[in-house]
Design an enzyme around this catalytic site. Structure first.
Site, PDB file in Angstrom:
ATOM      1  N   HIS A 210       0.825  -1.205   0.000  1.00 33.86           N
ATOM      2  CA  HIS A 210       0.000   0.000   0.000  1.00 33.86           C
ATOM      3  C   HIS A 210       0.855   1.248   0.000  1.00 33.86           C
ATOM      4  O   HIS A 210       0.758   2.089  -0.881  1.00 33.86           O
ATOM      5  CB  HIS A 210      -0.929   0.004   1.215  1.00 33.86           C
ATOM      6  CG  HIS A 210      -1.861   1.177   1.251  1.00 33.86           C
ATOM      7  ND1 HIS A 210      -1.540   2.371   1.841  1.00 33.86           N
ATOM      8  CD2 HIS A 210      -3.102   1.338   0.752  1.00 33.86           C
ATOM      9  CE1 HIS A 210      -2.540   3.225   1.717  1.00 33.86           C
ATOM     10  NE2 HIS A 210      -3.507   2.615   1.052  1.00 33.86           N
ATOM     11  N   GLU A 241       1.037   4.031  -3.018  1.00 29.42           N
ATOM     12  CA  GLU A 241       0.923   5.430  -2.619  1.00 29.42           C
ATOM     13  C   GLU A 241       2.210   6.044  -2.081  1.00 29.42           C
ATOM     14  O   GLU A 241       2.179   7.155  -1.564  1.00 29.42           O
ATOM     15  CB  GLU A 241      -0.190   5.580  -1.576  1.00 29.42           C
ATOM     16  CG  GLU A 241      -1.567   5.212  -2.116  1.00 29.42           C
ATOM     17  CD  GLU A 241      -2.690   5.574  -1.165  1.00 29.42           C
ATOM     18  OE1 GLU A 241      -2.402   6.143  -0.099  1.00 29.42           O
ATOM     19  OE2 GLU A 241      -3.851   5.277  -1.491  1.00 29.42           O
ATOM     20  N   HIS A 273      -7.420  -2.503  -3.763  1.00 30.82           N
ATOM     21  CA  HIS A 273      -6.119  -2.195  -4.361  1.00 30.82           C
ATOM     22  C   HIS A 273      -5.633  -3.338  -5.250  1.00 30.82           C
ATOM     23  O   HIS A 273      -5.129  -3.114  -6.347  1.00 30.82           O
ATOM     24  CB  HIS A 273      -5.093  -1.911  -3.265  1.00 30.82           C
ATOM     25  CG  HIS A 273      -5.253  -0.566  -2.639  1.00 30.82           C
ATOM     26  ND1 HIS A 273      -5.219   0.603  -3.368  1.00 30.82           N
ATOM     27  CD2 HIS A 273      -5.436  -0.200  -1.348  1.00 30.82           C
ATOM     28  CE1 HIS A 273      -5.378   1.634  -2.550  1.00 30.82           C
ATOM     29  NE2 HIS A 273      -5.515   1.168  -1.320  1.00 30.82           N
TER      30      HIS A 273
END
Length: 326
Positions: A210, A241, A273
């Protein structure tokens, strides 16, 4: 406040300060849906995530004196929730179910509300689960988070437990998946072993995490370093990210002269995701980007929580928390 076990007490003290400092920062754990994405999903949800009724939400009463509460961020992908979070809970139940009642809590109210509205299934929030434990006169409470790292989400869990700790005789909190050097070494070997069939000398194995702007983002670089030290040179870790970014990973894969790419999520669940940012058909998905660069791409939509060896690591962390009460 009753004195918590020594191992947890320091963590609680630190967290009360950290919570104030990081409350306005970006979370260090996966945020599966934003409020805008949630609204769009409510208006026109055009994807199938599985049968919610197959999932054991573990929110019944009759808990007894001892409870082991498994706390996860959560996911609205029903099949993935059952195969990952549910599997971790079941592994913990198999190990400790004779002495502890195993219960579930999610930290994401957005996920809880979405699953309830869409599927009519209500999963306990942390506050609800802790109130349930108090109302059932639980004496010993063990919390085992399924978070990947010791970041904001984990700090928030500890802070929430601290607010309710007076109601219990004993409280202990287990560690996230990637905590000790041994944890990093184990995870590196596990993610290598589960992809061994693709290791043909011309395939890059890419794990998508992530990512966060918080300091805890360093776990990705550390895990990459551990894998490199072990000689797993065709394994690459990137984030959605933060850093390493997709561009960083793409550049390294090109430099390696690989022809094929296997994509897997470095996340406990294979949720939004994994299904969209990693394996989606949009032009900016990881799959699409690698394909445009001429790579043959295979996507494996399996969260880490679906891997039995990862499940047992959470069992070991729960055992350490239980042992700290003795």
């Amino acid at each position: 406040m009753k004195k918590l076990v020594k191992k947890t007490a320091l963590l609680l003290t630190l967290t009360m300060s950290l919570g104030l400092l990081s409350g306005c920062g970006k979370d260090s754990e996966p945020r599966e849906m934003t409020q805008e994405e949630e609204k769009d999903a409510d208006d026109d949800e055009n994807y199938e995530t599985g049968d919610a009724s197959l999932d054991n939400i573990r929110n019944d009463d009759n808990i007894g004196d001892n409870e082991l509460l498994v706390v996860s961020f959560g996911t609205s992908y029903n099949d993935s929730r059952r195969l990952t979070i549910g599997a971790i809970e079941s592994a913990i139940d198999d190990e400790f179910g004779e002495d502890y009642s195993i219960r579930r809590a999610f930290t994401s109210n957005i996920i809880i509300d979405h699953v309830q509205k869409r599927d009519g299934v209500l999963i306990d929030s942390m506050d609800t689960a802790l109130s349930r434990a108090i109302n059932n006169d639980v004496k010993t409470l063990v919390i085992q988070p399924t978070q990947l790292m010791n970041g904001y989400e984990y700090d928030e869990i500890v802070e929430t437990v601290t607010k309710h700790s007076d109601a219990f005789s004993k409280v202990a909190i287990g560690e996230p998946l990637l905590t000790s050097d041994e944890d990093f070494s184990k995870v590196a070997d596990i993610i290598k072993n589960i992809t061994a069939s693709y290791d043909d000398g011309e395939t890059a194995i890419v794990y998508m995490g992530h990512g966060t702007e918080a300091d805890s983002n360093g776990v990705y670089e550390k895990l990459q370093g551990v894998m490199n030290d072990k000689g797993y040179d065709n394994y690459f870790i990137g984030t959605v990210e933060a850093t390493p970014s997709l561009d960083d990973v793409l550049s390294k894969v090109k430099e390696g002269g690989y022809k094929k790419v296997v994509l897997r999520p470095l996340m406990v669940v294979a949720g939004d995701h994994a299904n969209n940012d990693m394996a989606g058909d949009e032009d900016d998905s990881w799959k699409s980007v690698f394909e445009k660069e001429g790579f043959e791409v295979t996507c494996v939509l399996e969260g880490l929580g679906q891997v039995p060896e990862i499940q047992m690591m959470y069992v070991d962390h729960a055992k350490a928390a239980i042992d700290s009460l003795k």
